[in-house]
Design a protein around this motif. Structure first.
Motif, PDB file in Angstrom:
ATOM      1  N   GLU A 313     -60.503  48.171 -32.436  1.00  0.00           N
ATOM      2  CA  GLU A 313     -60.881  49.586 -32.564  1.00  0.00           C
ATOM      3  C   GLU A 313     -60.441  50.397 -31.351  1.00  0.00           C
ATOM      4  O   GLU A 313     -60.110  51.571 -31.457  1.00  0.00           O
ATOM      5  CB  GLU A 313     -62.405  49.722 -32.718  1.00  0.00           C
ATOM      6  N   GLN A 314     -60.464  49.767 -30.194  1.00  0.00           N
ATOM      7  CA  GLN A 314     -60.093  50.450 -28.946  1.00  0.00           C
ATOM      8  C   GLN A 314     -58.583  50.383 -28.692  1.00  0.00           C
ATOM      9  O   GLN A 314     -58.138  50.782 -27.615  1.00  0.00           O
ATOM     10  CB  GLN A 314     -60.810  49.804 -27.761  1.00  0.00           C
ATOM     11  N   GLY A 315     -57.850  49.856 -29.644  1.00  0.00           N
ATOM     12  CA  GLY A 315     -56.406  49.700 -29.438  1.00  0.00           C
ATOM     13  C   GLY A 315     -56.081  48.722 -28.313  1.00  0.00           C
ATOM     14  O   GLY A 315     -55.094  48.851 -27.607  1.00  0.00           O
ATOM     15  N   MET A 316     -56.959  47.760 -28.124  1.00  0.00           N
ATOM     16  CA  MET A 316     -56.775  46.809 -27.019  1.00  0.00           C
ATOM     17  C   MET A 316     -56.649  45.368 -27.519  1.00  0.00           C
ATOM     18  O   MET A 316     -56.953  44.424 -26.786  1.00  0.00           O
ATOM     19  CB  MET A 316     -57.967  46.898 -26.052  1.00  0.00           C
ATOM     20  N   ALA A 317     -56.209  45.214 -28.770  1.00  0.00           N
ATOM     21  CA  ALA A 317     -56.179  43.894 -29.396  1.00  0.00           C
ATOM     22  C   ALA A 317     -55.390  42.875 -28.575  1.00  0.00           C
ATOM     23  O   ALA A 317     -55.697  41.685 -28.564  1.00  0.00           O
ATOM     24  CB  ALA A 317     -55.607  43.986 -30.806  1.00  0.00           C
ATOM     25  N   ASP A 318     -54.374  43.356 -27.843  1.00  0.00           N
ATOM     26  CA  ASP A 318     -53.517  42.445 -27.088  1.00  0.00           C
ATOM     27  C   ASP A 318     -54.109  42.086 -25.728  1.00  0.00           C
ATOM     28  O   ASP A 318     -53.508  41.342 -24.966  1.00  0.00           O
ATOM     29  CB  ASP A 318     -52.134  43.077 -26.908  1.00  0.00           C
ATOM     30  N   ARG A 319     -55.283  42.611 -25.408  1.00  0.00           N
ATOM     31  CA  ARG A 319     -55.819  42.383 -24.071  1.00  0.00           C
ATOM     32  C   ARG A 319     -57.039  41.457 -24.058  1.00  0.00           C
ATOM     33  O   ARG A 319     -57.811  41.446 -23.092  1.00  0.00           O
ATOM     34  CB  ARG A 319     -56.120  43.730 -23.407  1.00  0.00           C
ATOM     35  N   LEU A 320     -57.162  40.674 -25.131  1.00  0.00           N
ATOM     36  CA  LEU A 320     -58.310  39.770 -25.241  1.00  0.00           C
ATOM     37  C   LEU A 320     -58.426  38.829 -24.041  1.00  0.00           C
ATOM     38  O   LEU A 320     -59.489  38.700 -23.425  1.00  0.00           O
ATOM     39  CB  LEU A 320     -58.236  38.943 -26.541  1.00  0.00           C
ATOM     40  N   GLU A 321     -57.306  38.194 -23.697  1.00  0.00           N
ATOM     41  CA  GLU A 321     -57.337  37.212 -22.603  1.00  0.00           C
ATOM     42  C   GLU A 321     -57.794  37.869 -21.296  1.00  0.00           C
ATOM     43  O   GLU A 321     -58.592  37.306 -20.545  1.00  0.00           O
ATOM     44  CB  GLU A 321     -55.948  36.585 -22.383  1.00  0.00           C
ATOM     45  N   GLU A 322     -57.270  39.061 -21.080  1.00  0.00           N
ATOM     46  CA  GLU A 322     -57.593  39.802 -19.862  1.00  0.00           C
ATOM     47  C   GLU A 322     -59.096  40.117 -19.808  1.00  0.00           C
ATOM     48  O   GLU A 322     -59.756  39.928 -18.778  1.00  0.00           O
ATOM     49  CB  GLU A 322     -56.781  41.111 -19.912  1.00  0.00           C
ATOM     50  N   VAL A 323     -59.615  40.592 -20.941  1.00  0.00           N
ATOM     51  CA  VAL A 323     -61.036  40.923 -21.001  1.00  0.00           C
ATOM     52  C   VAL A 323     -61.878  39.654 -20.816  1.00  0.00           C
ATOM     53  O   VAL A 323     -62.904  39.663 -20.135  1.00  0.00           O
ATOM     54  CB  VAL A 323     -61.371  41.615 -22.341  1.00  0.00           C
ATOM     55  N   MET A 324     -61.411  38.553 -21.414  1.00  0.00           N
ATOM     56  CA  MET A 324     -62.142  37.290 -21.289  1.00  0.00           C
ATOM     57  C   MET A 324     -62.230  36.850 -19.833  1.00  0.00           C
ATOM     58  O   MET A 324     -63.254  36.339 -19.395  1.00  0.00           O
ATOM     59  CB  MET A 324     -61.450  36.195 -22.119  1.00  0.00           C
TER      60      MET A 324
END
Lengths: 493, 493
Positions: A313-324
């Motif tokens: 939803e936030q347009g951040m689907a590719d940043r999962l690893e970073e957020v993790m």
């Protein structure tokens, strides 16, 4: 090694469907087997609390006290157990002491026997009001150790908490591993130490989410745990508790083998097979299997799937690893709060904000409340800099006291509000009004409407449903490896 | 308690997909991560044998020896392991000694290191030829105890079998719990006793089918087992072996904690996630979850689902319970043979015949063969009356000797048959011809066709596929049961 048979508490009517079917089991789906459940001889039946009260009001149009009455009437022999979130009752924020006490008193009057009381931060001060109310009602208070992993959560801190729980009057102590993180070795060690240090019975509650549940029960039973929580498949295993039949089978050669009636367990499973199908809109094969995400990312599975959606939803689907990777840092700064509802959402959202806008450029309201002490004392210290930031932004001092100490009594006001709207103002209604005002209003309004048709969802005939769409036939000529085939395809469902 | 770290053997390339995806993983779906697998440091990689050879020939159009060559080339460091069905090689009936020996010799020449050799009846005579051949090739012979439950299968009989396996030269002994029936307590007891009585390493192999796999590994590790078999999710858990990452996580606080590289395990999981999706025609959410049927009916899950279909075909869908109750009786009369392929089908079919036509009114051919000793010595004695019936109906005496003792050498004849059809007659071809004559013929014929296009299934770009749609004719490449088909579809109306 102990030689007393292990005792199973059954969770199918609460945690079983909360974990595997979004808490959507209706009272009428329970009633046909409540007597049967009562006859098995479980240590306790978990029938209420947790998310069930919310779900009754929000989704099922049921009065949760009516459910408790109905269940209790059909199962008078086995003690009933409920999960209580300490000062949060069955919500996510602190309530005044008078509301907490009234809730416990009403629940006891409606037949609740064992109150399993936890605080997500393991702040024992958040348990005391509920404990006092349980004691006053002459019921069983079970103190809870919320299990989690972090540098500040050690066997020693958990043991110390267990001793404190005994000291404030716990009639038993439960290790609650809500994320399914506890390993067999840790179960063994914790149970062994608690059994040495405490006089009261020790209970282990876990989930099979990561695939360790049954093994951890096994190790805990070896270490002398008195009771474990099991459910009935298909509302068992996966994100739920291990299945009763499975655990009994697993212990067949154990000196602590229990002897619950297999025929009855079989009948229960047959009933719940049907209910599971009826609830298919709310179940997912994903919940039934071992979740590897939790092993890789060290976060509960439910959290991760919510999270993937949120990032999308936030347009951040590719940043999962970073957020993790940001999560352990956020957890540390917020005093190593456990990853469990609601703190898992708080940590996850803040990690996302940190990645998106830069660290601590945006501070979410609940993260701010954690920093301001509004949830209670965090397991580790919160970061001093972060606390200052929160105080500055909220323009208020952090509190060190028990959160409910700053809350005024509310029961009289709640009753007055109800009376003003010509709703009943009994304690039962007032405590629900405190926690779920909108949802309660809907129920109360509907109840006073001239006709309330009985709703029986999940009983639609699937055959009827498919009849509506069948009959679409497409015809093709297929060439397969040079050979022609006449093919017709009929959509069946 | 042992303090040496536990060793994991990895099964993803054999039992992992055999259990969870009908053995349909293709060599090219393995190759991208074989070097990675080789670098993890597993005790062994199970890469061949069991149903993989059948599947290569029957469904995948692959030469199984080519697969072994390709895998070995990319993973030269880790020992390769295969599952061998003793005198049955990788089929369901006995083969002559010369064929068995030739098969082992070829496999060793193509790089096989560890031969895990079992007989479904635990008749040790059925292992001896294979053992001798493995020794002659200078390779590792792992003797197998097939675990099952029955009145004649006790800890003592299993221990005795372990000692016999050591006596005939086992370099290690494996407890093979193919149905996932072994409990943690039994694992502990069996391993403990075997470790006391044997000098060679002890291995435990189980399946998570009934939900006990991880717990049984935990108990076996506590008891000092040297190695356990694990796989890689999603080709793990459920009907397969416990996942490697899960087991490592579970052992985090154990003195025997292994230390395989989590990052590599994570990469492997990502690869196999993709392969699992590619094989979705052959996977089932049912296989991923805990199977309660096995706990209720005491039969392996796969057997029961086959069975329900069989009963439906026979118009006996309502007689499942009756047939299930017949099973222990049939098993007893047939000498308590274990419920594992192929004996599970033999027992199940006979139970069905007994219920349908009356006990022993119809005797199936394989049940007759069991009674006549053609599979070997049964764990318990077969019923004397039944044996007489079989002898009468077959008009032959039951044998007491090793089944292969009555078989003539066949290798020369097999080679002659191949030569007559102008096929290559190397040992590799002859042994496959012995077991899978029809399937081999297809492969040999196809391989000699002028052009065999390289197929890369699962790698098509779905976007490209739809781009190929032009006018009313669409062209596709279809994978049906693992076989590629060029397909064009013309819409008629």
């Amino acid at each position: 090694m102990s030689v007393n048979p292990i005792v199973f508490n059954n969770t199918v009517l609460r945690d079983g469907h909360q974990s595997l079917a979004a808490t959507r089991m209706r009272t009428e789906q329970m009633l046909p087997v409540v007597e049967l459940l009562d006859g098995v001889g479980f240590g306790a039946l978990e029938t209420w609390g947790g998310a069930t009260i919310d779900s009754c009001l929000r989704f099922l149009g049921e009065n949760p006290f009516d459910r408790l009455d109905a269940l209790k009437r059909l199962s008078p022999k086995t003690p009933h157990m409920m999960l209580l979130r300490g000062q949060n009752i069955v919500q996510y924020t602190s309530f005044p002491d008078d509301v907490v006490s009234a809730f416990v008193k009403c629940s006891a009057e409606h037949g609740m026997d064992i109150f399993r009381i936890f605080d997500a931060l393991n702040d024992i001060r958040n348990l005391k009001t509920a404990f006092r109310a349980v004691k006053e009602a002459g019921k069983h208070a079970q103190g809870v150790i919320c299990y989690t992993t972090s540098p500040v959560h050690t066997v020693e801190t958990f043991i110390k908490l267990g001793e404190e729980l005994e000291a404030i009057g716990s009639d038993s102590v439960c290790i609650k591993d809500m994320a399914g993180l506890i390993s067999p070795s840790m179960s063994y060690e914790l149970v062994k130490s608690l059994k040495q240090r405490l006089k009261v019975p020790v209970v282990l509650h876990t989930h099979s989410t990561a695939g360790m549940g049954a093994a951890s029960y096994y190790a805990a039973i070896e270490a002398g745990v008195d009771e474990v929580d099991t459910s009935i498949a298909p509302f068992a295993n996966g994100t739920g508790q291990p299945d009763t039949l499975l655990m009994q089978k697993m212990l067949e050669q154990s000196p602590r083998k229990p002897s619950y009636d297999v025929e009855k367990l079989h009948q229960l499973r047959e009933h719940f097979d049907g209910v599971y199908e009826e609830l298919s809109d709310f179940t997912s094969p994903r919940n039934e299997r071992v979740d590897s995400d939790i092993l890789i990312y060290q976060v509960p599975g439910g959290m991760l799937s919510n999270f993937r959606n949120q990032l999308k939803e936030q347009g951040m689907a590719d940043r999962l690893e970073e957020v993790m990777r940001e999560i352990p840092y956020v957890r540390e700064q917020l005093g190593w709060i456990p990853l469990v509802t609601p703190t898992s959402q708080i940590v996850g959202t803040q990690a996302m904000l940190n990645v998106k806008f830069g660290r601590w450029k945006m501070l979410s309201q609940p993260a701010m409340d954690i920093l301001l002490g509004k949830y209670g004392r965090t397991p580790g210290r919160v970061d001093a800099e972060r606390r200052k930031q929160a105080e500055r932004q909220a323009n208020q001092e952090a509190i060190e006291c028990r959160p409910a100490d700053v809350l005024e009594p509310r029961l009289p006001a709640l009753k007055a509000e109800l009376a003003a709207r010509q709703f009943p103002d009994a304690d039962e209604v007032a405590v629900l009004h405190a926690m779920f005002p909108q949802e309660l209003k809907k129920i109360l309004t509907r109840a006073s409407a001239p006709v309330t048709p009985t709703v029986t969802p999940g009983k639609e005939n699937p055959a009827k449903r498919s009849a509506a769409v069948s009959g679409t036939v497409s015809r093709y000529r297929l060439m397969i490896n040079g050979t022609p085939y006449g093919v017709s395809v009929e959509t069946l469902d």
